[in-house]
Write an enzyme that holds these catalytic residues in place. Structure first.
Site, PDB file in Angstrom:
ATOM      1  N   ARG A 147       0.738  -1.311   0.053  1.00 22.22           N
ATOM      2  CA  ARG A 147      -0.035  -0.175  -0.082  1.00 22.22           C
ATOM      3  C   ARG A 147       0.907   1.217  -0.129  1.00 22.22           C
ATOM      4  O   ARG A 147       0.213   2.092   0.433  1.00 22.22           O
ATOM      5  CB  ARG A 147      -1.031   0.000   1.240  1.00 22.22           C
ATOM      6  N   SER A 148       2.117   1.172  -0.548  1.00 19.93           N
ATOM      7  CA  SER A 148       2.867   2.414  -0.621  1.00 19.93           C
ATOM      8  C   SER A 148       2.498   3.271  -1.830  1.00 19.93           C
ATOM      9  O   SER A 148       2.900   4.431  -1.823  1.00 19.93           O
ATOM     10  CB  SER A 148       4.470   1.853  -0.433  1.00 19.93           C
ATOM     11  N   GLY A 149       1.828   2.992  -2.749  1.00 13.90           N
ATOM     12  CA  GLY A 149       1.633   3.286  -4.046  1.00 13.90           C
ATOM     13  C   GLY A 149       2.502   3.107  -5.207  1.00 13.90           C
ATOM     14  O   GLY A 149       2.488   3.674  -6.104  1.00 13.90           O
ATOM     15  N   ALA A 197      -0.134  -9.549 -14.993  1.00 15.06           N
ATOM     16  CA  ALA A 197      -0.646  -9.625 -13.693  1.00 15.06           C
ATOM     17  C   ALA A 197      -0.197 -10.771 -13.025  1.00 15.06           C
ATOM     18  O   ALA A 197      -0.408 -12.087 -13.435  1.00 15.06           O
ATOM     19  CB  ALA A 197      -2.347  -9.448 -13.731  1.00 15.06           C
ATOM     20  N   THR A 198       0.341 -11.055 -11.748  1.00 15.70           N
ATOM     21  CA  THR A 198       0.615 -12.163 -11.151  1.00 15.70           C
ATOM     22  C   THR A 198       0.031 -12.494  -9.938  1.00 15.70           C
ATOM     23  O   THR A 198       0.251 -13.781  -9.291  1.00 15.70           O
ATOM     24  CB  THR A 198       2.196 -11.912 -10.553  1.00 15.70           C
ATOM     25  N   HIS A 230      -7.287  -2.530  -9.263  1.00 10.76           N
ATOM     26  CA  HIS A 230      -5.795  -2.528 -10.024  1.00 10.76           C
ATOM     27  C   HIS A 230      -6.389  -2.497 -11.649  1.00 10.76           C
ATOM     28  O   HIS A 230      -6.177  -1.482 -12.564  1.00 10.76           O
ATOM     29  CB  HIS A 230      -5.045  -3.588 -10.038  1.00 10.76           C
ATOM     30  N   ARG A 238      -6.072   1.032 -14.439  1.00  9.87           N
ATOM     31  CA  ARG A 238      -5.365   1.088 -15.514  1.00  9.87           C
ATOM     32  C   ARG A 238      -6.264   1.486 -16.953  1.00  9.87           C
ATOM     33  O   ARG A 238      -7.350   0.755 -16.982  1.00  9.87           O
ATOM     34  CB  ARG A 238      -4.505   0.006 -15.659  1.00  9.87           C
TER      35      ARG A 238
END
Length: 185
Positions: free
Chosen positions: A11-13, A39-40, A55, A59
């Site tokens: 959650r750091s960005g 995407a993993t 996410h 995008r």
């Protein structure tokens, strides 16, 4: 070709920053630049569903998505100008979670992950036409030592992989509280 590592805590960005960077790198090229989002993450509960959905909606719709939870192969990136892998650490976690508990800290698995990361970086460098590869990963060195053997193994393997990627990367950015901090390049 430019490899950019974007790291930071949960959650750091870091993902949002990497997405902005991918948009900038694609805009800097032709107007028809193609972006691939790799995407993993795995959907294994409602909270992960919500994270993945956030996410996905954030995008741009014109970006293609490749779900690669277990195998990374830059060969699948042919024809793209910019690739964004989110995240290397989740890919490693998926690999380690597949190992039976009695084989936790298995040296063969650790070595295989190390070799796969090296091969992946080499594949990226050799991919014709790719202008930028942005690799997002969790920084596991800012937290305490994990409480479980699997957690400690994860920290060790991700920490080593992050060092591999940072050494090979042209640019390294740590994101702290949404703010990018350029470490290399």
């Amino acid at each position: 070709m430019n490899i950019v590592m974007v790291t930071g805590g949960v959650r750091s960005g870091k993902s949002a920053y990497a997405e902005r960077l991918a948009g900038e790198r694609s805009a800097a090229g032709s107007s028809k630049a193609r972006v691939l989002y790799v995407a993993t993450g795995l959907r294994y509960d409602g909270e992960m569903d919500a994270r993945i959905d956030a996410h996905r909606t954030r995008r741009p719709a014109e970006w293609d998505t490749l779900e690669a939870a277990h195998e990374l192969s830059a060969a699948a990136y042919a024809g793209y100008d910019v690739v964004l892998l989110d995240t290397l650490s989740a890919w490693i976690g998926n690999r380690l979670m597949a190992v039976p508990e009695d084989r936790c800290r298995d040296a063969e698995t650790t070595n295989t992950v190390r070799e796969q990361v090296a091969a992946y970086l080499d594949q990226l460098r050799r991919l014709p036409g790719l202008r930028a590869a942005i690799l997002v990963t969790d920084e596991v060195g800012w937290g305490g030592v994990a409480m479980t053997p699997l957690g400690r193994w994860f920290q060790d393997v991700v920490g080593e992989a992050n060092q591999q990627v940072a050494a090979a990367a042209d640019e390294v950015v740590a994101v702290v509280s949404g703010l990018p901090w350029r470490l290399k390049g």
